[in-house]
Design a protein around this motif. Structure first.
Motif, PDB file in Angstrom:
ATOM      1  N   SER A 312       0.830  -1.210   0.000  1.00  0.00           N
ATOM      2  CA  SER A 312       0.000   0.000   0.000  1.00  0.00           C
ATOM      3  C   SER A 312       0.862   1.257   0.000  1.00  0.00           C
ATOM      4  O   SER A 312       0.629   2.202  -0.763  1.00  0.00           O
ATOM      5  N   TYR A 333      -5.300  -3.237   4.410  1.00  0.00           N
ATOM      6  CA  TYR A 333      -6.313  -3.853   5.277  1.00  0.00           C
ATOM      7  C   TYR A 333      -5.736  -5.175   5.757  1.00  0.00           C
ATOM      8  O   TYR A 333      -5.297  -5.986   4.944  1.00  0.00           O
ATOM      9  N   LEU A 345     -12.598   0.902   6.455  1.00  0.00           N
ATOM     10  CA  LEU A 345     -12.002   0.473   5.196  1.00  0.00           C
ATOM     11  C   LEU A 345     -12.979  -0.353   4.364  1.00  0.00           C
ATOM     12  O   LEU A 345     -13.047  -0.214   3.135  1.00  0.00           O
ATOM     13  N   LEU A 349     -14.227   0.690   0.554  1.00  0.00           N
ATOM     14  CA  LEU A 349     -14.040  -0.179  -0.604  1.00  0.00           C
ATOM     15  C   LEU A 349     -15.377  -0.491  -1.259  1.00  0.00           C
ATOM     16  O   LEU A 349     -15.509  -0.472  -2.486  1.00  0.00           O
ATOM     17  N   LEU A 357      -6.850  -1.768  -2.722  1.00  0.00           N
ATOM     18  CA  LEU A 357      -6.662  -2.197  -1.342  1.00  0.00           C
ATOM     19  C   LEU A 357      -5.674  -3.346  -1.319  1.00  0.00           C
ATOM     20  O   LEU A 357      -5.850  -4.342  -2.022  1.00  0.00           O
ATOM     21  N   THR A 359      -4.257  -6.252   0.935  1.00  0.00           N
ATOM     22  CA  THR A 359      -4.823  -6.956   2.079  1.00  0.00           C
ATOM     23  C   THR A 359      -4.144  -8.303   2.271  1.00  0.00           C
ATOM     24  O   THR A 359      -3.554  -8.857   1.346  1.00  0.00           O
TER      25      THR A 359
END
Length: 790
Positions: A312, A333, A345, A349, A357, A359
């Motif tokens: 990110s 996330y 979050l 999204l 994102l 994750t």
């Protein structure tokens, strides 16, 4: 997303690749598929049909109706179809119809993640009649709301952890709910594997026993990703005979799957002689940047919490140079975030406020997000089932989608991008779990006894044939007391809080900023010494911290804000002690293969600091406690004559090369075992030694990373020949000269990948394979003699 747009997105991503790079190894196009509708069952109430039509579901798919009809008829059922195939409706129909017909009936919904549970709860609220009052009962539910849920909700949404800790030990308070329990929904049941799955299997049996105590016999409805044998897996998980519905009749948009191998870095970037590829996380961040610039809504799945944060951060930095507004539309996330951070979050999204994102698997099973254009999978997630589950997050509602699998510098990932049929053409795995594992069964039976006395009549359904043996051990330890009518819990305090069904080994370690007292997140206790040791760099939502103190007694890590230009890597010393050799095969020529119970003793003894180039700056010693894991392992040992070349077919390895050869063979074997067992390399570990005290010979161990074992090492024992043959092929097909992360280096090696001998590993594996091939009938050694002194 129009058909063909996935190819356009791939071309755009490839447009960002420099001329001397060629990362694309394979592209497959999975064609679109039309759907097959069915009529609404006549037993579904008209108001429910109207609400479903208002939500956009005009007619159900045929597989949804098939599963719903079975559940309605009282049959335990598992629906095992692809991602975005509408499995939710298969249990919503019978549950909501049953709750509508009987105003006192109740239902329980279980999910492995809070995000998925919260999403399904929102759908249930929209579809339910007012008196159903669906409600969450999990770790995020405020204390003041929990009594209301017990007293008023008729459809409770929770997880196995809360069922184990909050419902079953206090079943008297749940008497109203349990007395009329009609359905138990177990969502994403394929995730219940290994140690966690074994615990959940017994928790579900405890639930059935308690429900029967109140006169209820609920129908189990399970939802699963496609798996090799969903009927057998669901039956083993619930202890109830289940019927499978696995013909997927939902439509699917065209899906383009690209297998991507990051290019080799230059020697100047690696800080050493061994070539290294650009990290999968950095490459995924680059791909994410290009996709966000193209306006594509994208999920990036990364293997670790730190990896999600870094992906990110790198994407945001790159986007800031293009458009500051785009940088704000990318976030991370992961588990360990506070509940309010996760909800924020998820909402961003779902609304489209976030375009990208990064994750962990926390969103593999998460919220149902329509309209995602692309998924980037940075590193093989351990099973083909998980890969397709992650890939299926894009292209929902029948849209075309792009999936990019970015290989890590790892034997397994390298093998898969060069053998696409092993990923794209092979069937998904069966689920491995063992509710009879005594390390699972003993604490679970203690919990069951504390809930209700155990009787001989309840034991077969609760614990199978191992129950009385395990109970005898509990009686001897004073945990339960044997009386004429059964087994009784003997202590005032319930045991439930001491039994962590996810196998994390105890209370989470809380990470706190020392100067402000701000709570940043949590770390699992078994990883605390390696991830938040003093001096470790800790990342949280793009912010960098350095750990000042780790107090394991208080479960607390204190950190301060700092952004150093170095990163930290723990160094671990590990030993294996054989406790019980359960099986042994001896092969003529000097090869012995064993399987059994072992103690793995590990200790974080220090850490390396590496600069941005990867070069080691220094090594810092640490004084932290050791950890003993009793688990199961598979091992092979080679006689000295065989290794030295004295025996026929011997290798003739120089003694100085043997440690590196065994170590490299161990690493590569760990990397390839996931091809043959439902695990990933983080579920397993290994140790190699020139002379082990149990075998007296050069030995390589591969062990399960969970207490009591989870069936992975046993799969390796059963598939030794194909497993080690694939391991050898992965090493020899790697283009490096002396060994690299794609073949024999390990991302989690406690010794900093020293020593390693790639060519020596091939020699060792050739020795093992030649012994296996020469003898079709190994000798089975008498284990009574083998266990002496073990």
């Amino acid at each position: 997303m129009n058909r063909g747009h996935a190819r356009d997105l791939l071309d755009q991503v490839l447009g960002g690749v420099t001329a001397n790079e060629d990362p694309l190894r394979h592209v497959a196009t999975l064609p679109a598929r039309d759907g097959e509708h069915a009529d609404w069952p006549t037993w579904v109430p008209d108001p429910l049909v109207e609400r479903l039509r208002e939500s956009g579901i005009d007619r159900p798919w045929a597989h949804q109706v098939a599963a719903a009809d079975l559940a309605r008829a009282g049959q335990h059922v598992v629906i095992a179809t692809g991602t975005a195939s509408g499995k939710s409706l298969a249990y919503q129909l019978p549950v909501l119809a049953g709750l509508s017909e009987d105003p006192r009936a109740t239902a329980l919904y279980l999910s492995p993640t809070k995000a998925l549970g919260a999403d399904q709860l929102r759908a249930a609220v929209e579809l339910s009649e007012r008196d159903v009052r669906p409600a969450a009962y999990d770790g995020d539910t405020p204390q003041e709301d929990r009594e209301w849920v017990r007293a008023h909700s008729r459809w409770v949404f929770t997880n196995p952890d809360m069922l184990h800790l909050g419902v079953l030990p206090r079943h008297q308070r749940w008497a109203r709910f349990l007395r009329r329990l009609s359905f138990v929904v177990v969502d994403e049941c394929h995730t219940y594997r290994g140690l966690f799955g074994s615990h959940v299997a017994v928790v579900l049996r405890r639930l059935s026993r308690i429900a029967a105590r109140y006169g209820a016999s609920p129908v189990f409805v399970l939802a699963s990703a496609t798996s090799a044998d969903p009927q057998e897996s669901a039956t083993r998980l619930t202890g109830r005979e289940c019927v499978a519905v696995d013909r997927d009749t939902a439509p699917r948009g065209e899906r383009v799957v690209a297998l991507w191998e990051p290019p080799l870095s230059s020697d100047g970037e690696t800080g050493g002689a061994a070539p290294s590829r650009r990290s999968a996380g950095a490459e995924a961040a680059r791909i994410l940047t290009d996709l966000v610039v193209a306006g594509a809504r994208t999920l990036v799945f990364v293997r670790s919490r730190v990896g999600a944060e870094l992906a990110s951060l790198h994407a945001r930095d790159a986007l800031a140079e293009v458009d500051a507004g785009l940088a704000e539309r990318v976030a991370a996330y992961r588990s360990g975030y506070l509940p309010e951070e996760r909800r924020e979050l998820e909402g961003a999204l779902a609304s489209g406020e976030l375009l990208g994102l990064a994750t962990t698997s926390a969103l593999e099973l998460g919220i149902d997000i329509a309209g995602l254009d692309a998924v980037v999978v940075a590193g093989y997630p351990g099973t083909r089932a998980s890969f397709w589950q992650q890939a299926g997050r894009a292209g929902r509602a029948g849209q075309s989608s792009l999936v990019v699998f970015v290989a890590r510098d790892d034997p397994m990932d390298t093998y898969l991008v060069h053998h696409p049929e092993a990923l794209l053409g092979a069937p998904v795995e069966s689920t491995v779990l063992d509710p009879a594992n005594p390390h699972v069964l003993a604490p679970q039976l203690a919990c069951a006894a504390a809930e209700l006395p155990l009787t001989p009549d309840c034991l077969p359904a609760l614990a199978g044939g191992q129950a009385e043996t395990v109970l005898a051990g509990l009686v001897e330890a004073g945990v339960v007391r044997r009386r004429p009518t059964g087994w009784y819990w003997t202590h005032r305090e319930r045991p439930h809080d001491q039994v962590d069904i996810r196998g994390s080994g105890g209370e989470q370690v809380v990470v706190v900023e020392g100067d402000t007292g701000r709570l940043l997140g949590t770390v699992a206790p078994e990883t605390a010494c390696s991830s938040v040791h003093p001096g470790a760099v800790y990342l949280h939502r793009g912010e960098s911290f350095v750990v000042d103190e780790l107090d394991l007694d208080e479960h607390l890590a204190l950190v301060h804000a700092e952004a150093p230009d170095w990163s930290t890597f723990p160094r671990t010393a590990t030993d294996v002690v054989v406790v019980e050799e359960e099986r042994r095969l001896e092969y003529p020529g000097g090869l012995t293969v064993g399987f059994g119970q072992v103690d793995v003793i590990s200790q974080v003894v220090g850490y390396l600091r590496r600069g941005p180039s990867g070069a080691v700056l220094d090594q810092v010693p640490l004084d932290l406690p050791s950890r003993t894991l009793r688990t199961r392992a598979v091992w092979y040992s080679l006689s000295e004559d065989l290794v030295r070349g004295v025996a026929p077919g011997g290798a003739g390895l120089d003694p100085a090369r043997v440690p590196g050869a065994l170590h490299a063979a161990e690493h590569a074997a760990i990397g390839l075992l996931p091809l043959f067992a439902t695990c990933d390399r983080w579920d397993i570990g290994g140790v190699s030694t020139v002379v082990h005290e149990h075998t007296g010979e050069a030995t390589v161990f591969v062990h399960d990373g969970h207490p009591g074992g989870a069936g992975f090492a046993e799969r390796g024992f059963s598939a030794l020949m194909p497993w080690l043959a694939a391991t050898r092929e992965a090493i020899t097909s790697c283009e490096c000269s002396a060994g690299c992360p794609s073949c024999v280096q390990s991302p989690k090696c406690g010794n900093g990948n020293e020593p390693l001998d790639k060519a020596g590993a091939v020699v060792v594996l050739d020795l093992v394979l030649s012994c296996l091939r020469r003898s079709g009938s190994p000798l089975v050694a008498p284990l009574a003699a083998a266990n002496e002194g073990g």
